[in-house]
Design a protein around this motif. Structure first.
Motif, PDB file in Angstrom:
ATOM      1  N   ASP A  96      15.200   4.217   4.631  1.00 12.12           N
ATOM      2  CA  ASP A  96      15.193   3.264   3.527  1.00 12.12           C
ATOM      3  C   ASP A  96      15.730   1.908   3.965  1.00 12.12           C
ATOM      4  O   ASP A  96      15.202   0.860   3.578  1.00 12.12           O
ATOM      5  N   THR A 106      13.500  -1.494   3.764  1.00 16.67           N
ATOM      6  CA  THR A 106      13.965  -2.542   2.847  1.00 16.67           C
ATOM      7  C   THR A 106      14.241  -3.845   3.580  1.00 16.67           C
ATOM      8  O   THR A 106      13.830  -4.929   3.136  1.00 16.67           O
ATOM      9  N   LEU A 142       9.361   3.808  -0.964  1.00 13.20           N
ATOM     10  CA  LEU A 142       9.605   2.626  -1.787  1.00 13.20           C
ATOM     11  C   LEU A 142       9.489   2.953  -3.270  1.00 13.20           C
ATOM     12  O   LEU A 142      10.305   2.512  -4.085  1.00 13.20           O
TER      13      LEU A 142
END
Length: 210
Positions: A92, A96, A138
């Motif tokens: 993640d 990101t 996401l």
């Protein structure tokens, strides 16, 4: 006949670059115009060659990392290039950071060649290109509420951001190293990361640090 997509490769492994160049030579409408082994070199080549798309790895060894290079390429508009990430990492935090830095797409190296070709053409047109696992991550993150950390977890995260090791954190907070490890495991789970650096990166992005 349409103009081919001008592509710049950026990966710190020469063998990987050679493999990608050979693979992309078979793709219709894509022309590799240059190769870079690091972030600084990618910026310089992009300014000179003005590619349509920069195919960027995130882990670039010494020097400027991929995320910083993405931010510089997209913020400075040195060549008006789109940046498409091609990496092995799908945490993640990595996803990101890359997207927030300005990447148009995020692909994993496990993708099939045809999917890579399609993603490059999509990126050149300004369309987002995501590997299915990345898109799933996401969406899951968007649907899930922000992680709730305990007061102690916030304290440990703050110490982590200062660069302290487990023993130093234990001394600073007057707890055992075993307790620090237990809290770190919970923090990693809540933030969806696997490393200390990933925890700090996500904490900064989500403004969880004091």
């Amino acid at each position: 006949m349409s103009t081919p997509v001008r592509l710049l490769l950026c990966d710190d492994h020469a063998v990987v670059r050679a493999g990608l160049r050979a693979l992309l030579s078979s793709a219709e409408g894509i022309e590799v115009v240059g190769e870079a082994g690091g972030g600084e070199e990618a910026l310089a080549l992009a300014a000179r060659l003005r590619p349509d798309v920069v195919l960027m790895d995130l882990q670039l060894g010494e020097g400027m990392d991929g995320v910083t290079a993405i931010r510089r390429l997209t913020a400075e508009g040195s060549a008006g290039s789109r940046v498409l990430v091609l990496t092995m990492f799908d945490t993640d935090a990595d996803i990101t950071r890359a997207i927030e830095a300005g990447a148009t797409g995020y692909l994993l190296k496990a993708e099939r060649p045809e999917e890579l070709f399609t993603a490059i053409r999509s990126a050149a047109s300004g369309r987002t290109a995501l590997s299915p696992p990345v898109a799933d991550r996401l969406l899951a993150r968007m649907r899930s509420p922000a992680p709730t950390l305990s007061e102690r977890e916030h304290e440990i995260l703050g110490q982590l951001a200062r660069g302290l090791g487990n023993r130093e954190i234990a001394r600073a907070l007057f707890i055992s190293e075993a307790t620090v490890k237990t809290h770190l495991g919970r923090i990693y789970g809540k933030l969806g990361v696997e490393t200390r650096a990933g925890a700090v990166a996500v904490a900064k992005e989500r403004r969880l640090l004091p």
